[in-house]
Motif scaffolding. Structure first.
Motif, PDB file in Angstrom:
ATOM      1  N   LEU A 198      47.945  37.656  41.336  1.00  0.00           N
ATOM      2  CA  LEU A 198      49.051  38.437  40.790  1.00  0.00           C
ATOM      3  C   LEU A 198      48.648  39.855  40.407  1.00  0.00           C
ATOM      4  CD1 LEU A 198      51.237  36.259  38.390  1.00  0.00           C
ATOM      5  CD2 LEU A 198      51.729  37.045  40.690  1.00  0.00           C
ATOM      6  N   LEU A 199      47.386  40.049  40.025  1.00  0.00           N
ATOM      7  CA  LEU A 199      46.967  41.333  39.474  1.00  0.00           C
ATOM      8  C   LEU A 199      46.207  42.219  40.450  1.00  0.00           C
ATOM      9  CD1 LEU A 199      46.723  43.246  37.089  1.00  0.00           C
ATOM     10  CD2 LEU A 199      44.721  41.968  36.324  1.00  0.00           C
ATOM     11  N   VAL A 200      45.319  41.626  41.245  1.00  0.00           N
ATOM     12  CA  VAL A 200      44.437  42.448  42.074  1.00  0.00           C
ATOM     13  C   VAL A 200      45.185  43.191  43.190  1.00  0.00           C
ATOM     14  CG1 VAL A 200      42.469  42.397  43.647  1.00  0.00           C
ATOM     15  CG2 VAL A 200      42.371  41.161  41.489  1.00  0.00           C
ATOM     16  N   PRO A 201      46.042  42.530  44.002  1.00  0.00           N
ATOM     17  CA  PRO A 201      46.749  43.299  45.044  1.00  0.00           C
ATOM     18  C   PRO A 201      47.561  44.480  44.509  1.00  0.00           C
ATOM     19  CG  PRO A 201      46.898  40.960  45.514  1.00  0.00           C
ATOM     20  CD  PRO A 201      46.296  41.076  44.145  1.00  0.00           C
ATOM     21  N   PRO A 202      48.376  44.328  43.424  1.00  0.00           N
ATOM     22  CA  PRO A 202      49.081  45.498  42.909  1.00  0.00           C
ATOM     23  C   PRO A 202      48.141  46.598  42.401  1.00  0.00           C
ATOM     24  CG  PRO A 202      50.116  43.503  42.093  1.00  0.00           C
ATOM     25  CD  PRO A 202      48.825  43.090  42.747  1.00  0.00           C
TER      26      PRO A 202
END
Length: 280
Positions: A249-253
């Motif tokens: 949830l956090l790394v791609p954005p």
């Protein structure tokens, strides 16, 4: 990382929105991806930070259902925009003379609308299905956000239909997008191999490098989370699963604006011009 995600994606939106030269299909799809990243990360991270910093270890049931909808529907949208960007790269490299006539403004808007509608339509039933389930035992989710399967496992009822729907929708959407992304890059590779100039081929592949990096991060963590929640029987430590789910949830954005900003010449130059104008 959440701060970087918000600032990075807002910067991408600002740069592309204020520079008419960047109003091209690739950058318009990147804008859609950045908007999706902002909603996806914001749907989970503020509450997660409240848990860790403020001890707010509870969430209202309706808020949990809303968080579940936003996380899953916007994850599907992100996957859809990756497919749209892969198709744009295919048209730009394999049919360069027809790029602007194929991907017109109307078609880009239509593609964006279809991707958003797909995410909303297929994942709107999730909150309603979960909202009708009885929870007669614990209501403690062993997770840092309201993931669909984590909540469903708490219900004391037959969940076969609910699980089957979620599994089918996620599998079909993921498989469809991955299949056509792979097909697009397969056709791109075939076209590049036929180019007479090696330098031209490397330049063409270079325009796809940032997209491939982002796709690998997103789908690797997403597939791991999907498979472990549905098929693992305690073989993977729970803290490992939660960690990967948070990474997904956090790394791609967080990485999307950094990777596109560093590897995309036009965006990189636009940022550098901004610093130069400010005297930095």
């Amino acid at each position: 990382m959440y701060l970087v995600a918000v600032l990075g994606n807002c910067t991408i939106l600002l740069l592309i929105g204020t520079d008419p030269r960047l109003h091209q299909p690739m950058y318009l799809f990147l804008c859609m991806l950045s908007l999706t990243d902002l909603v996806l990360s914001t749907s989970a991270l503020p509450k997660m930070l409240a848990i860790f910093w403020l001890g707010a270890r509870h969430i209202g049931f309706k808020a949990c259902l809303a968080q579940m909808f936003f996380i899953h529907s916007f994850t599907a949208m992100e996957s859809g925009f990756f497919l749209a960007m892969a198709c744009d790269r295919y048209v730009a490299i394999c049919k360069p003379l027809r790029h602007t006539t194929i991907l017109t403004g109307t078609r880009i808007a239509t593609i964006g609308g279809v991707v958003v509608a797909r995410g909303v339509v297929f994942f709107s039933p999730h909150p309603f299905l979960v909202g009708q389930l009885p929870f007669c035992k614990t209501r403690i989710i062993a997770h840092s956000y309201c993931e669909f399967m984590a909540v469903v496992k708490l219900a004391c009822a037959d969940m076969a239909v609910t699980k089957a729907y979620s599994l089918t929708v996620a599998s079909l959407i993921g498989a469809f997008d991955v299949l056509f992304i792979g097909l697009s890059y397969g056709l791109i590779l075939c076209t590049v191999c036929r180019l007479p100039s090696k330098e031209a081929g490397l330049k063409a592949l270079g325009t796809c490098g940032s997209h491939i990096c982002v796709i690998l991060v997103f789908y690797t963590t997403a597939v791991f989370t999907f498979l472990t929640h549905r098929f693992s029987q305690g073989s993977i430590p729970h803290h490992v699963h939660i960690l990967i789910a948070n990474v997904y949830l956090l790394v791609p954005p967080t990485l999307n604006p950094i990777i596109y900003g560093v590897r995309t010449k036009q965006i990189r130059e636009r940022v550098l011009r901004g610093f130069h104008w400010k005297g930095v």
